[in-house]
Design a protein around this motif. Structure first.
Motif, mmCIF file in Angstrom:
data_model
loop_
_atom_site.group_PDB
_atom_site.id
_atom_site.type_symbol
_atom_site.label_atom_id
_atom_site.label_comp_id
_atom_site.label_asym_id
_atom_site.label_seq_id
_atom_site.Cartn_x
_atom_site.Cartn_y
_atom_site.Cartn_z
ATOM 1 N N ILE A 168 -41.242 66.466 20.053
ATOM 2 C CA ILE A 168 -40.151 65.497 19.883
ATOM 3 C C ILE A 168 -40.729 64.098 19.689
ATOM 4 O O ILE A 168 -40.313 63.348 18.799
ATOM 5 N N ASP A 169 -41.688 63.744 20.524
ATOM 6 C CA ASP A 169 -42.341 62.427 20.383
ATOM 7 C C ASP A 169 -42.958 62.262 18.996
ATOM 8 O O ASP A 169 -42.890 61.185 18.389
ATOM 9 N N GLU A 170 -43.573 63.325 18.512
ATOM 10 C CA GLU A 170 -44.303 63.262 17.251
ATOM 11 C C GLU A 170 -43.382 63.270 16.033
ATOM 12 O O GLU A 170 -43.686 62.654 15.017
ATOM 13 N N ASN A 171 -42.232 63.929 16.149
ATOM 14 C CA ASN A 171 -41.439 64.212 14.952
ATOM 15 C C ASN A 171 -40.658 63.022 14.410
ATOM 16 O O ASN A 171 -40.826 62.633 13.262
ATOM 17 N N GLY A 172 -39.750 62.466 15.191
ATOM 18 C CA GLY A 172 -39.005 61.296 14.749
ATOM 19 C C GLY A 172 -37.847 61.557 13.814
ATOM 20 O O GLY A 172 -37.282 60.605 13.247
ATOM 21 N N GLU A 173 -37.436 62.817 13.596
ATOM 22 C CA GLU A 173 -36.263 63.125 12.774
ATOM 23 C C GLU A 173 -35.095 63.417 13.715
ATOM 24 O O GLU A 173 -35.127 64.395 14.459
ATOM 25 N N PHE A 174 -34.062 62.600 13.651
ATOM 26 C CA PHE A 174 -33.003 62.683 14.656
ATOM 27 C C PHE A 174 -32.376 64.073 14.730
ATOM 28 O O PHE A 174 -32.158 64.617 15.817
ATOM 29 N N TYR A 175 -32.061 64.648 13.583
ATOM 30 C CA TYR A 175 -31.371 65.941 13.583
ATOM 31 C C TYR A 175 -32.151 66.986 14.380
ATOM 32 O O TYR A 175 -31.575 67.743 15.173
ATOM 33 N N PHE A 176 -33.458 67.009 14.196
ATOM 34 C CA PHE A 176 -34.277 68.034 14.843
ATOM 35 C C PHE A 176 -34.622 67.670 16.288
ATOM 36 O O PHE A 176 -34.643 68.543 17.164
ATOM 37 N N THR A 177 -34.871 66.405 16.536
ATOM 38 C CA THR A 177 -35.180 66.030 17.921
ATOM 39 C C THR A 177 -33.956 66.195 18.815
ATOM 40 O O THR A 177 -34.060 66.684 19.947
ATOM 41 N N ALA A 178 -32.782 65.802 18.307
ATOM 42 C CA ALA A 178 -31.561 65.952 19.101
ATOM 43 C C ALA A 178 -31.236 67.424 19.332
ATOM 44 O O ALA A 178 -30.849 67.822 20.438
ATOM 45 N N GLY A 179 -31.414 68.229 18.309
ATOM 46 C CA GLY A 179 -31.156 69.659 18.470
ATOM 47 C C GLY A 179 -32.088 70.295 19.481
ATOM 48 O O GLY A 179 -31.681 71.158 20.274
ATOM 49 N N THR A 180 -33.334 69.875 19.476
ATOM 50 C CA THR A 180 -34.296 70.420 20.437
ATOM 51 C C THR A 180 -33.966 69.988 21.859
ATOM 52 O O THR A 180 -34.024 70.786 22.796
ATOM 53 N N LEU A 181 -33.609 68.716 22.035
ATOM 54 C CA LEU A 181 -33.225 68.258 23.363
ATOM 55 C C LEU A 181 -32.027 69.051 23.889
ATOM 56 O O LEU A 181 -31.978 69.401 25.079
ATOM 57 N N GLU A 182 -31.081 69.333 23.024
ATOM 58 C CA GLU A 182 -29.900 70.094 23.446
ATOM 59 C C GLU A 182 -30.308 71.463 23.994
ATOM 60 O O GLU A 182 -29.744 71.948 24.978
ATOM 61 N N HIS A 183 -31.279 72.105 23.352
ATOM 62 C CA HIS A 183 -31.751 73.405 23.828
ATOM 63 C C HIS A 183 -32.569 73.283 25.117
ATOM 64 O O HIS A 183 -32.496 74.151 25.993
ATOM 65 N N GLY A 201 -33.766 58.687 21.100
ATOM 66 C CA GLY A 201 -33.223 57.370 20.770
ATOM 67 C C GLY A 201 -34.068 56.641 19.738
ATOM 68 O O GLY A 201 -33.534 55.916 18.888
ATOM 69 N N ARG A 202 -35.375 56.806 19.810
ATOM 70 C CA ARG A 202 -36.255 56.149 18.835
ATOM 71 C C ARG A 202 -36.061 56.694 17.422
ATOM 72 O O ARG A 202 -36.424 56.041 16.446
ATOM 73 N N SER A 203 -35.504 57.900 17.318
ATOM 74 C CA SER A 203 -35.350 58.515 15.994
ATOM 75 C C SER A 203 -34.011 58.176 15.339
ATOM 76 O O SER A 203 -33.734 58.624 14.222
ATOM 77 N N VAL A 204 -33.170 57.387 16.017
ATOM 78 C CA VAL A 204 -31.883 56.979 15.442
ATOM 79 C C VAL A 204 -32.122 56.036 14.269
ATOM 80 O O VAL A 204 -32.824 55.031 14.401
ATOM 81 N N ASP A 209 -26.171 58.684 13.524
ATOM 82 C CA ASP A 209 -27.104 59.118 14.564
ATOM 83 C C ASP A 209 -26.725 58.501 15.911
ATOM 84 O O ASP A 209 -26.736 59.170 16.952
ATOM 85 N N GLN A 210 -26.397 57.197 15.900
ATOM 86 C CA GLN A 210 -26.037 56.506 17.133
ATOM 87 C C GLN A 210 -24.806 57.143 17.779
ATOM 88 O O GLN A 210 -24.755 57.353 18.997
ATOM 89 N N SER A 211 -23.807 57.470 16.965
ATOM 90 C CA SER A 211 -22.599 58.127 17.470
ATOM 91 C C SER A 211 -22.947 59.468 18.098
ATOM 92 O O SER A 211 -22.475 59.809 19.192
ATOM 93 N N ASN A 212 -23.776 60.219 17.403
ATOM 94 C CA ASN A 212 -24.187 61.530 17.898
ATOM 95 C C ASN A 212 -24.930 61.412 19.223
ATOM 96 O O ASN A 212 -24.682 62.163 20.167
ATOM 97 N N LEU A 213 -25.821 60.437 19.306
ATOM 98 C CA LEU A 213 -26.594 60.238 20.528
ATOM 99 C C LEU A 213 -25.681 59.880 21.701
ATOM 100 O O LEU A 213 -25.866 60.371 22.826
ATOM 101 N N LEU A 214 -24.679 59.047 21.462
ATOM 102 C CA LEU A 214 -23.772 58.624 22.536
ATOM 103 C C LEU A 214 -22.927 59.777 23.054
ATOM 104 O O LEU A 214 -22.739 59.941 24.264
ATOM 105 N N THR A 215 -22.401 60.596 22.154
ATOM 106 C CA THR A 215 -21.444 61.628 22.574
ATOM 107 C C THR A 215 -22.104 62.953 22.969
ATOM 108 O O THR A 215 -21.622 63.644 23.851
ATOM 109 N N ARG A 216 -23.209 63.267 22.320
ATOM 110 C CA ARG A 216 -23.804 64.595 22.494
ATOM 111 C C ARG A 216 -24.484 64.769 23.844
ATOM 112 O O ARG A 216 -24.511 65.871 24.398
ATOM 113 N N PHE A 217 -25.000 63.658 24.380
ATOM 114 C CA PHE A 217 -25.783 63.762 25.605
ATOM 115 C C PHE A 217 -25.175 62.969 26.760
ATOM 116 O O PHE A 217 -25.869 62.631 27.716
#
Length: 601
Positions: A168-183, A201-204, A209-217
């Motif tokens: 997650i630290d290395e990737n920086g793509e919001f869609y994939f980092t957020a999906g991984t955190l969810e799992h 948050g750094r990948s927003v 992305d910001q909306s997704n980060l606020l509501t998803r987690f």
């Protein structure tokens, strides 16, 4: 004498071609008494082939696994192997996993690993983990590790989690980092959660992305986070996205923060979007606050353009919360708007009182009246008119159905035919007779759908006329739809004989097979045997292997008596197809059929 060498496979293939051609010529369904010696011999050949195919049986799981393992394209091979995982035994699973390991593309390999993870042994899982840890792509590492995490032992869990967090630290793509955190979230410590949230948050990179980060987690956040979160949501510039974010926060917000969410919702400028947001937030409020939010949502609805899609969504969400007077107020407003589409009438029909609905409908179609032809019907109402009829006062339903029939010219034959079923239930027998008599005025390609939609509302005495009308349709596909639609309703032997004769008279093999599959359960055993055998030969005669396999599988699903022969031939057709993706689709259908519980003959 030199021994004769015979290519048995070639002979069988040619024999099948002979029988397929004989089917096209009608030889296989001729009465024995009127058949020539050649025709009788070809029929005997067809019977031998059918018996041979049935005895050969369906393709085994070994056959399917061997085929899947040899598909060239990595993605299609991964799809085929993953589809087989639930059905293979332990030995076959090892073969399947070995085939998965040979896939070059990391992502496609990962798909197979994810599919087998719940079933593999500890040593096999350890081997998979080693491969995934070595993936070059951080995205693929995340995908693999999160799929494997639920299946690893406590000893390996921390290693997997730390590796996933590093990815997650290395990737920086919001869609994939957020999906991984969810799992990962259910398995993380508070410190690991904070680390992952910070990295995500750094990948927003956008407001979305910001909306997704606020509501998803939101459920992972501490109480002190909420004040800033609502402020961040309120600062989103795009109003529809801001509304969606506030709605998502309202679903999870502690009671003490709902006031702030509600205030931000009231501040949305666009009336339709504000109505939608208030409608979605209102269910999480209580007492006077909920009532006030509903009133504010209605006020916003009345201010917004009636064709605003957000307004429409808001009204739909609001309807379960409204009383009859509130619904009537919105319907009356919309009915008198020159821009109305009729959507609010359709949405409100199950909720509005019959008299309120009738009054709003009358205002919408004015100066036309129910019972007469309609000339002034807004677009959405035109297409969905039938959905209103059952909710109108009983004494207006027949008149409404007659008016709905008048929309044919505005809808076109195809759309009109597809909507007859919701009108036919409210017509009298005489009106149904008149409607049947009008079928020959329809485009032939639409007439089959029209009759199929009328069939359930016909009286037994009307079936003769219906069958005669069906036989006059000169587009085979349309005629097949009508035959399939009326078949479940026929109980008279004479009607069924006419039906079977009409089905056997279909020449297009795919239409024939599809129609046979639909009518088969409603015919006698003798008729089923004749229909099934005819369909088998028709399907076998199709030149294109993709279409041939599809038709054979349709028959296999419908006819237990021809199932094994059809499956054997479908498998053979699949092996000659040139599109690997299409082969995987056929493979999925074969697997579903050979693993389903046997159906009675």
């Amino acid at each position: 004498m030199v021994p004769l060498e015979v290519d048995v496979a070639r002979v069988v293939a040619l024999a099948r071609e002979v029988c397929a051609a004989a089917h096209v010529e009608g030889w296989l369904t001729l009465p024995a008494a009127t058949s020539s010696a050649l025709q009788q011999a070809v029929r005997q050949l067809a019977d031998v082939l059918d018996t041979s195919d049935a005895r050969q049986g369906v393709p085994t799981m070994d056959d399917l696994l061997s085929f899947a393992s040899t598909i060239d394209d990595d993605g299609d091979r991964a799809s085929a192997l993953a589809d087989l995982v639930p059905y293979v035994d332990e030995a076959q699973l090892s073969r399947l996993l070995a085939a998965g390991h040979t896939i070059d593309d990391e992502y496609q390999r990962c798909r197979v690993f994810a599919a087998v993870a719940p079933r593999v042994s500890a040593p096999q899982l350890a081997g998979i983990l080693t491969v995934v840890h070595g993936f070059e792509s951080s995205r693929n590492r995340m995908l693999g590790l999160r799929a494997l995490l639920p299946h690893v032992t406590d000893t390996d869990r921390d290693v997997v989690i730390n590796s996933a967090l590093n990815a997650i630290d290395e990737n920086g793509e919001f869609y994939f980092t957020a999906g991984t955190l969810e799992h990962l979230a259910p398995h993380l410590t508070p410190a690991q959660t904070d680390r992952a949230l910070t990295a995500v948050g750094r990948s927003v990179t956008s407001e979305a992305d910001q909306s997704n980060l606020l509501t998803r987690f939101a459920s992972l956040r501490p109480p002190a986070w909420w004040r800033d979160a609502v402020a961040a949501a309120a600062a989103i510039e795009e109003q529809i996205l801001r509304a969606a974010t506030l709605i998502g926060l309202a679903q999870r917000a502690p009671a003490e923060h709902l006031d702030a969410v509600l205030d931000a919702t009231h501040a949305i400028d666009a009336a339709g979007t504000r109505a939608h947001a208030l409608a979605e937030v209102a269910p999480y409020l209580h007492g006077h606050q909920r009532a006030a939010a509903i009133d504010a949502a209605i006020d916003a609805l009345l201010r917004a353009p009636v064709d605003d899609s957000s307004r429409g969504t808001g009204f739909h969400r609001l309807l379960p919360l409204l009383d009859q007077d509130q619904i009537a107020a919105v319907l009356d407003h919309d009915a008198r708007s020159p821009d109305t589409t009729g959507w609010s009438l359709v949405a409100a029909a199950p909720y509005a009182g019959p008299q309120h609905l009738a009054a709003a409908l009358a205002a919408t179609i004015a100066p036309d009246r129910l019972g007469g032809p309609l000339t002034n019907v807004p677009l959405t109402l035109r297409y969905e008119f039938g959905k209103l009829v059952e909710h109108l006062p009983v004494d207006q339903q027949n008149a409404a159905a007659l008016s709905g029939l008048s929309l044919r010219g505005q809808l076109g034959d195809f759309a009109w035919s597809g909507r007859l079923q919701s009108l036919a239930a409210y017509l009298t027998p005489v009106q149904l007779d008149q409607l049947l008599a009008s079928m020959n005025a329809l485009k032939a390609a639409a007439a089959g759908t029209a009759i199929a939609n009328l069939a359930a509302h016909l009286a037994p005495g009307q079936f003769d006329t219906a069958l005669t009308t069906i036989l006059a349709i000169d587009v085979e596909h349309s005629r097949g739809i009508a035959l399939a639609g009326i078949a479940p309703l026929l109980t008279d032997d004479a009607h069924l004989e006419r039906l079977v004769a009409a089905v056997l008279d279909l020449h297009d093999p795919e239409t024939l097979v599809g129609t046979v599959a639909a009518v088969l359960p409603h015919t006698s055993a003798a008729q089923q045997a004749l229909l099934g055998l005819t369909a088998l030969h028709a399907a076998t005669a199709i030149d294109d292997p993709d279409s041939r396999a599809g038709a054979l599988l349709t028959l296999a699903a419908a006819d237990p008596g021809r199932r094994d022969a059809a499956l054997a031939r479908a498998f053979n057709a699949m092996t000659t197809m040139t599109d690997a993706t299409a082969q995987v689709c056929v493979l999925e259908r074969i697997v579903a059929l050979i693993t389903a519980a046997p159906q009675p003959h």
